[in-house]
Scaffold this motif. Structure first.
Motif, mmCIF file in Angstrom:
data_model
loop_
_atom_site.group_PDB
_atom_site.id
_atom_site.type_symbol
_atom_site.label_atom_id
_atom_site.label_comp_id
_atom_site.label_asym_id
_atom_site.label_seq_id
_atom_site.Cartn_x
_atom_site.Cartn_y
_atom_site.Cartn_z
ATOM 1 N N LEU A 20 29.880 43.235 24.803
ATOM 2 C CA LEU A 20 31.119 43.856 25.053
ATOM 3 C C LEU A 20 32.379 43.178 24.649
ATOM 4 C CD1 LEU A 20 32.235 46.332 26.101
ATOM 5 C CD2 LEU A 20 32.441 45.525 28.535
ATOM 6 N N MET A 21 32.356 41.738 24.974
ATOM 7 C CA MET A 21 33.470 41.085 24.672
ATOM 8 C C MET A 21 33.372 40.818 23.158
ATOM 9 S SD MET A 21 33.644 36.680 25.114
ATOM 10 C CE MET A 21 32.470 36.846 23.864
ATOM 11 N N LEU A 22 32.572 40.646 22.365
ATOM 12 C CA LEU A 22 32.464 40.442 20.927
ATOM 13 C C LEU A 22 33.083 41.962 20.364
ATOM 14 C CD1 LEU A 22 31.895 38.483 18.625
ATOM 15 C CD2 LEU A 22 29.505 39.601 18.643
ATOM 16 N N THR A 23 32.404 42.814 20.702
ATOM 17 C CA THR A 23 32.847 44.061 19.983
ATOM 18 C C THR A 23 34.065 44.540 20.534
ATOM 19 O OG1 THR A 23 31.570 45.255 21.651
ATOM 20 C CG2 THR A 23 30.327 45.012 19.654
ATOM 21 N N GLY A 24 34.463 44.485 21.745
ATOM 22 C CA GLY A 24 35.562 44.567 22.475
ATOM 23 C C GLY A 24 36.896 43.811 21.793
ATOM 24 N N GLY A 25 36.520 42.782 21.530
ATOM 25 C CA GLY A 25 37.599 41.854 21.046
ATOM 26 C C GLY A 25 37.763 42.185 19.316
ATOM 27 N N GLU A 26 36.911 42.724 18.792
ATOM 28 C CA GLU A 26 37.242 43.161 17.533
ATOM 29 C C GLU A 26 38.064 44.585 17.508
ATOM 30 O OE1 GLU A 26 33.535 43.869 15.906
ATOM 31 O OE2 GLU A 26 32.960 41.553 15.274
ATOM 32 N N ALA A 27 37.836 45.192 18.435
ATOM 33 C CA ALA A 27 38.505 46.622 18.582
ATOM 34 C C ALA A 27 39.829 46.286 18.984
ATOM 35 C CB ALA A 27 37.864 47.482 19.660
ATOM 36 N N LEU A 28 40.040 45.306 20.053
ATOM 37 C CA LEU A 28 41.444 44.982 20.476
ATOM 38 C C LEU A 28 42.224 44.247 19.408
ATOM 39 C CD1 LEU A 28 40.622 43.353 23.832
ATOM 40 C CD2 LEU A 28 41.957 45.491 23.524
ATOM 41 N N GLU A 29 41.627 43.375 18.304
ATOM 42 C CA GLU A 29 42.114 42.955 17.279
ATOM 43 C C GLU A 29 42.750 44.295 16.323
ATOM 44 O OE1 GLU A 29 41.526 40.239 13.427
ATOM 45 O OE2 GLU A 29 39.883 40.674 14.680
ATOM 46 N N ASP A 30 41.872 45.094 16.285
ATOM 47 C CA ASP A 30 42.346 46.277 15.325
ATOM 48 C C ASP A 30 43.279 47.147 16.197
ATOM 49 O OD1 ASP A 30 41.512 48.373 12.922
ATOM 50 O OD2 ASP A 30 41.593 49.494 14.677
ATOM 51 N N TYR A 31 43.455 47.330 17.410
ATOM 52 C CA TYR A 31 44.314 48.058 17.897
ATOM 53 C C TYR A 31 45.730 47.271 17.819
ATOM 54 C CZ TYR A 31 46.832 50.652 21.885
ATOM 55 O OH TYR A 31 47.906 51.165 22.695
ATOM 56 N N ALA A 32 45.504 45.861 18.200
ATOM 57 C CA ALA A 32 46.961 44.886 18.083
ATOM 58 C C ALA A 32 47.414 45.119 16.785
ATOM 59 C CB ALA A 32 46.614 43.621 18.536
#
Length: 625
Positions: free
Chosen positions: A91-103
């Motif tokens: 979740l951290m790995l995929t969520g981090g990528e998602a957060l990066e895209d959102y940011a």
């Protein structure tokens, strides 16, 4: 609800991970908890395998990234039976990528606004009908209707008597700009509350707005060198993390300790910090009227030590204004100016505009000429009010008035000579004014660490020295050809070097400098296309603002990177003593990710930029007669 569904579809791996976690909770509550470890572990290993494929491809290309830590952490937690922690790492790995895209989407808001607002349709007036056509079908000379609050599709001239346009997306001018018939209207500006007619002066492809969009597209697609700075930490950070985890396992004799350390070594903060910060910096620059063609430009700006300026149109307004009238042989000042302005109505030279404007400012009435002709590069000859008026260079006027005499002029001034009915009537002096904020800009650059300044110009030495003395510039090179400017910039030892210019002749040196900044308010010319950054407003102080944004962006990027490293290392050391369980460690790493992203988003800037930005109206460019 619809927005949440769109987000769920966009980040489907995160959605699937959350769904797997929810399924595990439901099965546990239903008494089927025995299968939960298998589901969590199988899913985590599948994601690890997916990530490993990309990791191997990168290694084969010679690029050692940080994904190896994440993959190792997932596998380690599964092997030691910490299946909940394994799912949290996923979740951290995929969520981090998602957060990066959102940011990134958040940080690029100002840049994307230009792209999404690109006008697509136009309303062309054909006889008594209004025909809707695509913007790229509009040709110069077409009469267009622009309805209230619509975007002007192409560069045009106002046909209606008057109108107001919002040019904030083009120039940064926050107040609607009042226009009258004949005034230029920029594509991309927004019409006011009344429908108006305009006459197209360019195609969509050649219009100001589309050229700015092209620059923005180039900027958004770039990757800054400092973004790769995070990758330089990949090998040492990976080695340190694996070594620390191995020592913790060896000392404790418990393989779970290895997984507990690696859970906190996942590299998302390093991968996210720099890209978010630099895209935020480009967004902040765009909001301040500067299009930066890549994060690498911001890095160079942050380290700049020398600033080189062109003179005309850069340090000066580039438009000569009347500063003195010197009549001779009994002619009066108003009489002389009236005769000159009346004759200059039939000239296309920029000085003609200055003389006519000066006459209007004095409330003088201009006469129509019986006939007029322009001698290219020399002047104008006209019959006005029954008298022959000759205006222009001294040699041209002296051919018609043998008694003509040169008038003394100060550095930076030019003289327009006049003869009336074969007699020397006097001279009018014009000067290109120094920009009001030029000195303040140089002082601000010095405060920002750009201590060396230089002026390069094609003008005469006396004029160049006069301007330089007013600004406190000690290094001057006058009478420059384009190749001379390139050689001068190449020879500067104090680098990186910023070069600021506005003309086509500045294009080579703008491309040659470490950072070329084009004063692009008058249009995206060859200078804008070859520059590293383009100032969209006719305001030289944005040069200092660009340097300030560059310094802030690099500082925030490095702060964010080190924040991720320090916090992760600190937590790993604590985990090495068995204080932090793997599941708790995975949750803490999510907090580290969020803190890193929030730290990097500071590069976007805030309301202070908008308050500090002072719009300056553009002034037409000039050239000497």
């Amino acid at each position: 609800m619809a927005r949440l569904l769109r987000i769920a579809r966009r980040y489907w791996v995160v959605t699937l991970t959350l769904a797997i976690g929810l399924l595990g909770v439901v099965l546990a509550l239903a008494g089927a908890g025995a299968v939960v470890p298998w589901i969590f572990s199988g899913y985590a290993l599948a994601i690890a395998a997916w990530q490993a494929v990309g990791m191997v491809r990168d290694i084969l290309r010679g690029h050692w990234g940080l994904d190896i830590l994440a993959v190792t952490a997932i596998v380690a937690t599964v092997l030691v039976g910490e299946y909940v922690a394994a799912l949290l790492v996923v979740l951290m790995l995929t969520g981090g990528e998602a957060l990066e895209d959102y940011a990134n989407r958040r940080a690029k808001r100002e840049l994307d606004a230009l792209l999404t607002r690109a006008p697509q349709l136009a309303h062309r007036i054909e006889g008594d009908e209004i025909v809707e056509v695509r913007a790229d079908e509009v040709h110069p000379g077409d009469v267009l209707l622009v309805r209230p609050s619509e975007i002007v599709p192409v560069d045009a001239a106002l046909r209606s008597a008057e109108a107001a346009f919002d040019e904030s997306s083009i120039t940064g001018e926050s107040v609607p700009v009042e226009k009258v018939a004949g005034d230029a209207v920029l594509s991309g500006s927004v019409n006011g509350q009344a429908a108006v007619e305009v006459v197209a002066t360019a195609t969509a492809a050649d219009s100001q707005y589309q050229q700015i969009v092209a620059l923005v597209t180039e900027a958004a697609a770039s990757k800054a060198p400092v973004v790769r700075l995070a990758d330089r930490y990949a090998v040492p950070f990976t080695v340190f993390s694996l070594a620390l985890a191995g020592v913790a396992w060896w000392v404790s004799g418990d393989p779970v300790r290895f997984a507990e350390v690696l859970v906190l070594a996942t590299p998302c903060p390093l991968l996210i910090a720099a890209p978010v910060a630099f895209i935020g910096g480009m967004s902040r620059a765009a909001r301040n009227g500067v299009i930066v063609k890549g994060g690498g430009v911001l890095e160079q700006l942050s380290a700049a030590r020398t600033a080189v300026f062109d003179k005309t149109g850069t340090l000066t307004y580039g438009a000569p204004t009347l500063v003195a009238i010197r009549p001779e042989n009994g002619f009066g000042e108003d009489e002389l100016l009236t005769a000159v302005a009346s004759a200059e109505q039939y000239s296309s030279h920029v000085l003609a505009t200055s003389m006519i404007a000066a006459a209007h400012d004095r409330g003088l009435h201009l006469d129509e000429a019986e006939w007029a002709r322009e001698a290219a590069t020399n002047g104008v000859q006209a019959q006005v009010g029954g008298r022959e008026v000759v205006v222009g260079k001294f040699r041209f006027v002296a051919e018609h008035a043998p008694d003509a005499a040169r008038t003394p002029i100060a550095p930076g001034e030019l003289a327009v000579y006049v003869a009336i009915d074969g007699r020397f009537a006097g001279a009018l002096l014009a000067s290109d004014r120094l920009r009001d904020n030029a000195r303040a800009t140089l002082e601000r650059l010095d405060e920002l660490g750009v201590h060396q300044t230089m002026m390069l110009t094609g003008d005469a030495q006396a004029t160049a020295d006069h301007i330089a003395a007013e600004l406190g510039i000690t290094r001057v090179r006058a009478d420059c050809l384009p190749v001379d400017k390139v050689e001068e910039v190449a020879a500067i030892a104090e680098r990186p070097v910023i070069m600021v210019g506005d003309g086509v002749n500045d294009a080579p040196v703008l491309a040659a400098a470490d950072v070329g900044i084009a004063m692009g308010a008058k249009g995206a010319t060859a200078a804008s296309e070859s520059a590293s950054a383009v100032i969209l407003v006719d305001d030289i102080s944005r040069t200092a603002k660009a340097v300030e944004i560059g310094k802030d962006t690099v500082r925030i990027a490095l702060q964010s990177i080190w924040l991720g490293i320090i916090v992760s290392v600190g937590l790993m050391i604590v985990a090495a003593f068995g204080v932090i369980p793997a599941t708790v460690g995975a949750l803490l790493q999510e907090v580290v990710d969020l803190a890193t992203i929030l730290a990097a988003l500071r590069a976007i800037g805030g309301r202070l930029d908008a308050k500090a930005a002072t719009p300056v109206m553009a002034v037409p460019a000039a050239s000497a007669r």
